[in-house]
Design an enzyme around this catalytic site. Structure first.
Site, PDB file in Angstrom:
ATOM      1  N   SER A  29     -28.033 102.282  49.945  1.00 15.63           N
ATOM      2  CA  SER A  29     -27.490 100.984  49.518  1.00 15.63           C
ATOM      3  C   SER A  29     -27.570 100.819  48.003  1.00 15.63           C
ATOM      4  O   SER A  29     -28.623 101.015  47.410  1.00 15.63           O
ATOM      5  CB  SER A  29     -28.293  99.831  50.129  1.00 15.63           C
ATOM      6  OG  SER A  29     -28.350  99.939  51.506  1.00 15.63           O
ATOM      7  N   HIS A  60     -15.262  99.870  59.134  1.00 21.28           N
ATOM      8  CA  HIS A  60     -15.478 100.329  57.763  1.00 21.28           C
ATOM      9  C   HIS A  60     -16.865 100.945  57.570  1.00 21.28           C
ATOM     10  O   HIS A  60     -17.702 100.436  56.850  1.00 21.28           O
ATOM     11  CB  HIS A  60     -15.289  99.137  56.817  1.00 21.28           C
ATOM     12  CG  HIS A  60     -15.036  99.562  55.422  1.00 21.28           C
ATOM     13  ND1 HIS A  60     -13.846 100.119  55.026  1.00 21.28           N
ATOM     14  CD2 HIS A  60     -15.817  99.534  54.319  1.00 21.28           C
ATOM     15  CE1 HIS A  60     -13.911 100.409  53.737  1.00 21.28           C
ATOM     16  NE2 HIS A  60     -15.096 100.067  53.285  1.00 21.28           N
ATOM     17  N   HIS A  82     -26.839 103.504  60.591  1.00 14.27           N
ATOM     18  CA  HIS A  82     -28.235 103.056  60.734  1.00 14.27           C
ATOM     19  C   HIS A  82     -28.549 102.710  62.188  1.00 14.27           C
ATOM     20  O   HIS A  82     -27.682 102.203  62.910  1.00 14.27           O
ATOM     21  CB  HIS A  82     -28.481 101.785  59.905  1.00 14.27           C
ATOM     22  CG  HIS A  82     -28.316 101.964  58.433  1.00 14.27           C
ATOM     23  ND1 HIS A  82     -27.108 101.749  57.798  1.00 14.27           N
ATOM     24  CD2 HIS A  82     -29.198 102.320  57.463  1.00 14.27           C
ATOM     25  CE1 HIS A  82     -27.268 101.970  56.495  1.00 14.27           C
ATOM     26  NE2 HIS A  82     -28.515 102.318  56.273  1.00 14.27           N
ATOM     27  N   TYR A  84     -30.270 100.230  63.062  1.00 18.85           N
ATOM     28  CA  TYR A  84     -30.213  98.766  63.231  1.00 18.85           C
ATOM     29  C   TYR A  84     -28.804  98.239  63.471  1.00 18.85           C
ATOM     30  O   TYR A  84     -28.618  97.104  63.901  1.00 18.85           O
ATOM     31  CB  TYR A  84     -30.886  98.035  62.049  1.00 18.85           C
ATOM     32  CG  TYR A  84     -30.220  98.223  60.704  1.00 18.85           C
ATOM     33  CD1 TYR A  84     -28.992  97.643  60.399  1.00 18.85           C
ATOM     34  CD2 TYR A  84     -30.840  98.972  59.715  1.00 18.85           C
ATOM     35  CE1 TYR A  84     -28.392  97.816  59.169  1.00 18.85           C
ATOM     36  CE2 TYR A  84     -30.257  99.153  58.469  1.00 18.85           C
ATOM     37  CZ  TYR A  84     -29.039  98.566  58.208  1.00 18.85           C
ATOM     38  OH  TYR A  84     -28.449  98.740  56.989  1.00 18.85           O
ATOM     39  N   GLU A  85     -27.800  99.077  63.195  1.00 11.36           N
ATOM     40  CA  GLU A  85     -26.425  98.657  63.499  1.00 11.36           C
ATOM     41  C   GLU A  85     -26.111  98.835  64.975  1.00 11.36           C
ATOM     42  O   GLU A  85     -25.035  98.453  65.438  1.00 11.36           O
ATOM     43  CB  GLU A  85     -25.436  99.487  62.668  1.00 11.36           C
ATOM     44  CG  GLU A  85     -25.522  99.202  61.179  1.00 11.36           C
ATOM     45  CD  GLU A  85     -24.735 100.217  60.371  1.00 11.36           C
ATOM     46  OE1 GLU A  85     -23.641  99.860  59.894  1.00 11.36           O
ATOM     47  OE2 GLU A  85     -25.190 101.358  60.222  1.00 11.36           O
ATOM     48  N   ALA A 112     -32.504 102.846  49.643  1.00 15.37           N
ATOM     49  CA  ALA A 112     -33.137 101.686  49.023  1.00 15.37           C
ATOM     50  C   ALA A 112     -34.384 101.399  49.853  1.00 15.37           C
ATOM     51  O   ALA A 112     -34.363 101.555  51.076  1.00 15.37           O
ATOM     52  CB  ALA A 112     -32.190 100.500  49.063  1.00 15.37           C
ATOM     53  N   MET A 209     -35.306 101.597  56.259  1.00 13.70           N
ATOM     54  CA  MET A 209     -34.737 101.614  57.617  1.00 13.70           C
ATOM     55  C   MET A 209     -33.797 102.803  57.821  1.00 13.70           C
ATOM     56  O   MET A 209     -32.843 102.720  58.596  1.00 13.70           O
ATOM     57  CB  MET A 209     -33.966 100.306  57.872  1.00 13.70           C
ATOM     58  CG  MET A 209     -34.767  99.053  57.617  1.00 13.70           C
ATOM     59  SD  MET A 209     -33.739  97.578  57.753  1.00 13.70           S
ATOM     60  CE  MET A 209     -34.862  96.320  57.105  1.00 13.70           C
ATOM     61  N   SER A 210     -34.035 103.893  57.113  1.00 14.20           N
ATOM     62  CA  SER A 210     -33.120 105.039  57.229  1.00 14.20           C
ATOM     63  C   SER A 210     -33.860 106.343  56.984  1.00 14.20           C
ATOM     64  O   SER A 210     -35.076 106.413  57.096  1.00 14.20           O
ATOM     65  CB  SER A 210     -31.977 104.885  56.207  1.00 14.20           C
ATOM     66  OG  SER A 210     -32.465 105.032  54.892  1.00 14.20           O
ATOM     67  N   ASN A 233     -37.209  96.165  45.738  1.00  5.24           N
ATOM     68  CA  ASN A 233     -37.931  94.880  45.851  1.00  5.24           C
ATOM     69  C   ASN A 233     -39.378  95.178  46.225  1.00  5.24           C
ATOM     70  O   ASN A 233     -39.667  96.250  46.766  1.00  5.24           O
ATOM     71  CB  ASN A 233     -37.288  94.017  46.961  1.00  5.24           C
ATOM     72  CG  ASN A 233     -37.252  94.745  48.292  1.00  5.24           C
ATOM     73  OD1 ASN A 233     -36.388  95.604  48.525  1.00  5.24           O
ATOM     74  ND2 ASN A 233     -38.202  94.449  49.149  1.00  5.24           N
ATOM     75  N   HIS A 245     -30.885  90.754  50.988  1.00  4.24           N
ATOM     76  CA  HIS A 245     -30.111  91.993  50.931  1.00  4.24           C
ATOM     77  C   HIS A 245     -29.327  92.082  49.618  1.00  4.24           C
ATOM     78  O   HIS A 245     -29.196  93.151  49.031  1.00  4.24           O
ATOM     79  CB  HIS A 245     -29.171  92.088  52.132  1.00  4.24           C
ATOM     80  CG  HIS A 245     -28.324  93.319  52.117  1.00  4.24           C
ATOM     81  ND1 HIS A 245     -28.857  94.588  52.224  1.00  4.24           N
ATOM     82  CD2 HIS A 245     -26.982  93.492  51.965  1.00  4.24           C
ATOM     83  CE1 HIS A 245     -27.880  95.474  52.157  1.00  4.24           C
ATOM     84  NE2 HIS A 245     -26.733  94.841  51.998  1.00  4.24           N
TER      85      HIS A 245
HETATM   86  N1  HPA Z   1     -37.936  96.746  53.776  1.00  4.62           N
HETATM   87  C1  HPA Z   1     -37.167  97.573  54.512  1.00  4.62           C
HETATM   88  N2  HPA Z   1     -36.062  98.136  54.057  1.00  4.62           N
HETATM   89  C2  HPA Z   1     -35.707  97.879  52.799  1.00  4.62           C
HETATM   90  C3  HPA Z   1     -36.453  97.028  51.976  1.00  4.62           C
HETATM   91  C4  HPA Z   1     -37.633  96.429  52.487  1.00  4.62           C
HETATM   92  O1  HPA Z   1     -38.356  95.671  51.815  1.00  4.62           O
HETATM   93  N3  HPA Z   1     -35.824  96.982  50.762  1.00  4.62           N
HETATM   94  C5  HPA Z   1     -34.724  97.795  50.875  1.00  4.62           C
HETATM   95  N4  HPA Z   1     -34.655  98.334  52.088  1.00  4.62           N
END
Ligand code: HPA
Length: 270
Positions: A29, A60, A82, A84-85, A112, A209-210, A233, A245
């Site tokens: 991301s 997409h 992913h 989660y999708e 990310a 998450m990947s 973050n 996000h």
């Molecule tokens: N947690 C999980 N996945 C993420 C985060 C997070 O804080 N930041 C970017 N992807």
């Protein structure tokens, strides 16, 4: 995903490319800008590749970009699948199986991630030294596919020599580089502060998450792996700020120049 659909995807791509990619680059991301730097690009939307997962929700999912970067034939995944999708773990790893099956020898995977280690400010690039699989899934479940091993060794899942190359490039180009353990969770909700405290005590430096399913497949196929997280973050509860996000994507984009320099530098030495 069955053996036959992986070979369908491979056969289709073989027809469309003049050069076998040596490296598969997966862009996380906010890190997608690198796909635009590919020389002589052939861009193929995932939806056009037989055997690739078909989205029933939205069409997409992303695209594969084939070409050269720093003189190295690469395949770039601009967008990934992913858990989660709602994708099955077999779908998540299908592109990696395909491109490694096509002949790529190295997986350069990025993501990310939330920073668990307190010293990680947003924008920090973290070389992944090791991972923890908390997704509850393993893509090798079930029959062993051709070209894969049943019980891959994960002692040095992230190649030591390639990690040294990344450190060298970072040093030479003056790019601050951290190194640590990536924990993958299923998502899509971000972690609670209690979960982040648990992950911290268990030795994780970043959370996302990947990545982990893709790395497991690469190791089962004997490919070399190098992974870089962009810390977008502070993980939940480490600051009073709520997670968003948009902030994740923005921080990824801000780090993308250093990220491109690092990736190009590594490719130039391959
Ligand atoms: N947690 C999980 N996945 C993420 C985060 C997070 O804080 N930041 C970017 N992807």
């Amino acid at each position: 995903m069955s053996r036959s659909t992986v070979s369908d995807s491979i056969a289709f791509l073989r027809e469309r490319i003049d050069e076998t990619p040596r490296v598969l680059l997966v862009l996380g991301s906010g890190l997608g800008a690198l796909a635009e730097e590919i020389e002589d690009p052939t861009q193929i939307p995932y939806g056009e590749i037989p055997g690739f997962p078909r989205s029933t929700v939205e069409g997409h999912a992303g695209a594969l970009v084939l070409g050269r970067l720093e003189g190295v034939p690469v395949a770039v995944m601009a967008g990934r699948f992913h858990l989660y999708e709602g994708w099955a773990v077999e779908d998540v790893v299908h592109p990696v199986r395909t491109l490694l099956g096509l002949g790529a020898e190295t997986l350069l995977v990025t993501n990310a991630a939330g920073g668990i280690r307190r010293a990680f400010a947003p924008g920090t690039l973290m070389l992944i030294s090791d991972h923890v699989n908390f997704t509850g899934r393993n893509p090798l479940t079930g029959p062993v596919l051709e070209g894969e091993t049943r019980f891959p060794d994960m002692t040095e899942a992230y190649d030591g020599t390639l990690r040294e190359t990344v450190r060298e490039v970072a040093r030479e180009r003056g790019i601050p580089l951290a190194e640590g353990v990536y924990a993958a969770l299923h998502g899509p909700s971000y972690e609670t502060p209690a979960e982040v405290r648990i992950l911290e005590r268990l030795g994780a430096d970043a959370v996302g998450m990947s990545t982990v399913p893709e790395v497991i497949i690469a190791r089962a196929r004997g490919a070399r792996v190098v992974g870089i997280s962009c810390i977008t973050n502070a993980a939940a509860g480490l600051t009073p700020e709520p997670l968003s996000h948009d902030e994740v994507v923005e921080a990824g984009a801000e780090a993308s120049r250093d990220f491109s320099t690092l990736v190009r530098g590594v490719l130039a030495r391959m």
